[in-house]
Write a protein that holds these residues in place. Structure first.
Motif, short mmCIF file in Angstrom:
data_model
loop_
_atom_site.label_atom_id
_atom_site.label_comp_id
_atom_site.label_asym_id
_atom_site.label_seq_id
_atom_site.Cartn_x
_atom_site.Cartn_y
_atom_site.Cartn_z
N ASN A 230 -24.82 -4.16 92.00
CA ASN A 230 -23.36 -4.12 92.10
C ASN A 230 -22.74 -5.51 92.07
OD1 ASN A 230 -23.42 -1.35 92.30
ND2 ASN A 230 -23.33 -1.31 94.55
N ARG A 299 -21.17 0.33 97.12
CA ARG A 299 -20.41 1.15 96.17
C ARG A 299 -19.96 0.28 95.00
NH1 ARG A 299 -15.19 4.59 98.02
NH2 ARG A 299 -16.81 6.05 98.69
N PRO A 300 -20.21 0.66 93.75
CA PRO A 300 -19.73 -0.12 92.60
C PRO A 300 -18.22 -0.36 92.69
CG PRO A 300 -21.24 1.59 91.88
CD PRO A 300 -20.97 1.86 93.34
N TRP A 301 -17.82 -1.56 92.36
CA TRP A 301 -16.42 -1.93 92.60
C TRP A 301 -15.43 -1.07 91.82
CZ3 TRP A 301 -12.98 -3.79 88.93
CH2 TRP A 301 -13.51 -4.17 87.68
#
Length: 495
Positions: A230, A299-301
């Motif tokens: 990420n 969490r992916p941005w």
């Protein structure tokens, strides 16, 4: 009494000065501010707060809705580099914090930047500053109280499966009739404040500890879902995105100045106030960066949104259970309650100082002999803020908190420079390094951020200032305690 050295006698500090201009620019000597802090007409505040309690007051006023709400707004602007945005925002706040630290140690009285402006730039500027603080604290209490009701509903839904109906959990215009939770949290804060500064500081310390533990718990659980991938594209939107997110995140730092309103209730104000301000800013910045780093890693941005429950959603995704998200909601309820408590405290102390100077009615400076607190002041302010939160849809008025805060911050940076020039030999327990360069930078940053606010915010600010000036010229200027010696001297001359 503190030894500050002999003040220079100028037309601005001489109460006998004549003319409208001189009356508007009359300054209150530091010695008189400090002396009156120990013997107000309505009674004196009780000195009962140490370094730890003062630091917790600042953290309590700062660490709340920002990290629980604004992170979801900032990540889409900066990507994984949001951690850098938090650092930039913290450094921006640091310039004003340094100025607050110097003045809090030099002028240890209630009133915060209002009192600092009175000692350096004159009565009219002090009034404008105090009026800004009334706007900042009053609207902030109301806005935060509204947010508390939303998190309370989330907590109730996650624990017992019920929620408060919209009619009783939102103000008119927002789908409701009366926001009962918002009123209740303000009344709860009022009850603590009426018990005394030490008792309310103790309650605040417990609440601050709970919300710090909640954030550390989030980090511990979030690390289980941490994916180094990420962070592969650390700054996908460039430095412009990092700066934009930093401007948004700056308002997560508003509140560190709350300790400066406790100048007359600190056991060793000259030593502890500067330390509390700086220590609280360091702790809050470290927590913000840590939470942001874990959140983006888990969490992916691109999956972040403006959701108010970004952190709770991440905990649910990582564990697959709603229990941890509910637990975090409980932490948010406590976190926001402590913000209401400490900001309401600051509001009452600013009005206390203004009342003691005669600029607002005397009832705000009457101290209860048992609790050592301005009880009537606290009840009036609490009821006003509670009804404001419960019955009026704030909407964009909440942005008025930002503009009022930034204006006060800007004046504090100028006050440091003025006091260095006018009172160079005055005792200072903390000095802003590289003055006047850093205060000038702080002043410029405040103006830049004020310029980024919406037109409607400026209109609200202008209307508020106009109302304040009318009140000052019709009431405050004539009833100012600085005017009393001048009137007495004029009467003696006519005899």
């Amino acid at each position: 009494m503190l030894d500050h050295g002999a003040p220079p006698r100028t037309p601005q500090t001489d109460p006998a000065a004549a003319g409208l201009g001189a009356r508007l620019m009359r300054r209150k000597p530091v010695e008189r501010l400090v002396d009156e802090g120990g013997r107000g007409e309505g009674g004196s505040l009780r000195r009962s707060l140490g370094l730890w309690q003062l630091t917790m007051i600042s953290i309590g006023a700062t660490l709340g809705t920002g990290i629980f709400v604004v992170l979801g707004e900032a990540v889409p602007k900066a990507g994984p580099a949001v951690t850098l945005s938090f650092v930039i925002a913290g450094l921006t706040a640091l310039f004003s914090a340094l100025s607050y630290a110097e003045l809090a140690g030099s002028i240890p009285v209630a009133g915060s930047s209002y009192s600092y402006a009175y000692a350096t730039m004159g009565e009219l500027i002090a009034w404008v500053c105090g009026w800004c603080l009334v706007l900042e604290y009053g609207v902030s209490v109301a806005a935060v109280a509204v947010g508390w009701g939303e998190y309370l509903n989330e907590l109730l839904d996650g624990t017992i499966g019920v929620t408060i109906p919209d009619a009783l959990s939102a103000p008119p215009g927002d789908g409701g009739v009366f926001n009962l939770p918002a009123l209740l949290v303000v009344l709860l804060a009022m009850a603590f404040l009426l018990g005394g500064a030490r008792e309310s500081a103790r309650a605040n310390t417990i609440m601050v500890a709970v919300k710090i533990v909640a954030l550390l718990l989030f980090c511990a659980i979030g690390l289980k879902g941490f994916q180094s991938g990420n962070y592969e594209h650390f700054m996908p939107l460039g430095m412009a995105g990092v700066s934009a997110a930093g401007a948004t995140l700056f308002f997560s730092y508003i509140g560190f100045d709350a300790a400066s309103t406790a100048g007359e209730e600190a056991k060793n104000s000259q030593r502890d106030l500067p330390r509390a301000i700086m220590l609280s800013l360091v702790i809050v910045t470290a927590l913000y960066v840590l939470v942001a780093a874990v959140a983006v890693g888990a969490r992916p941005w691109k999956q972040f949104s403006d959701s108010e429950a970004a952190l709770a959603g991440i905990m649910k995704d990582v564990t697959g259970q709603s229990f941890w998200a509910t637990l975090l909601a409980a932490g948010a309820v406590i976190a926001i309650a402590s913000v209401v408590l400490t900001v309401l405290y600051g509001q009452t102390r600013v009005l206390f100082a203004m009342s003691r100077d005669g600029l607002v009615p005397k009832v705000f400076s009457k101290v209860h002999p048992k609790s050592g607190t301005p009880r009537v002041n606290t009840v009036i302010v609490s009821l006003f803020c509670g009804v404001l939160a419960a019955a009026i849809p704030l909407g964009q008025l909440a942005d008025a908190t930002s503009i009022g805060t930034l204006f006060a911050f800007a004046l504090v940076n100028i006050a440091v420079i003025v006091l260095r020039r006018t009172r160079p030999d005055m005792k200072r327990t903390f000095r802003v390094p590289l003055s006047p360069v850093l205060p000038v930078i702080g002043f410029g940053l405040c103006l830049w951020m004020m310029g980024s606010l919406s037109v409607i915010t400026w209109i609200v600010f202008g209307v508020w200032m106009a109302v304040g000036l009318v009140f000052y010229f019709c009431y405050g200027m004539r009833r100012s305690r600085l005017a009393a010696p001048a009137a007495a001297e004029a009467s003696e001359t006519q005899k």
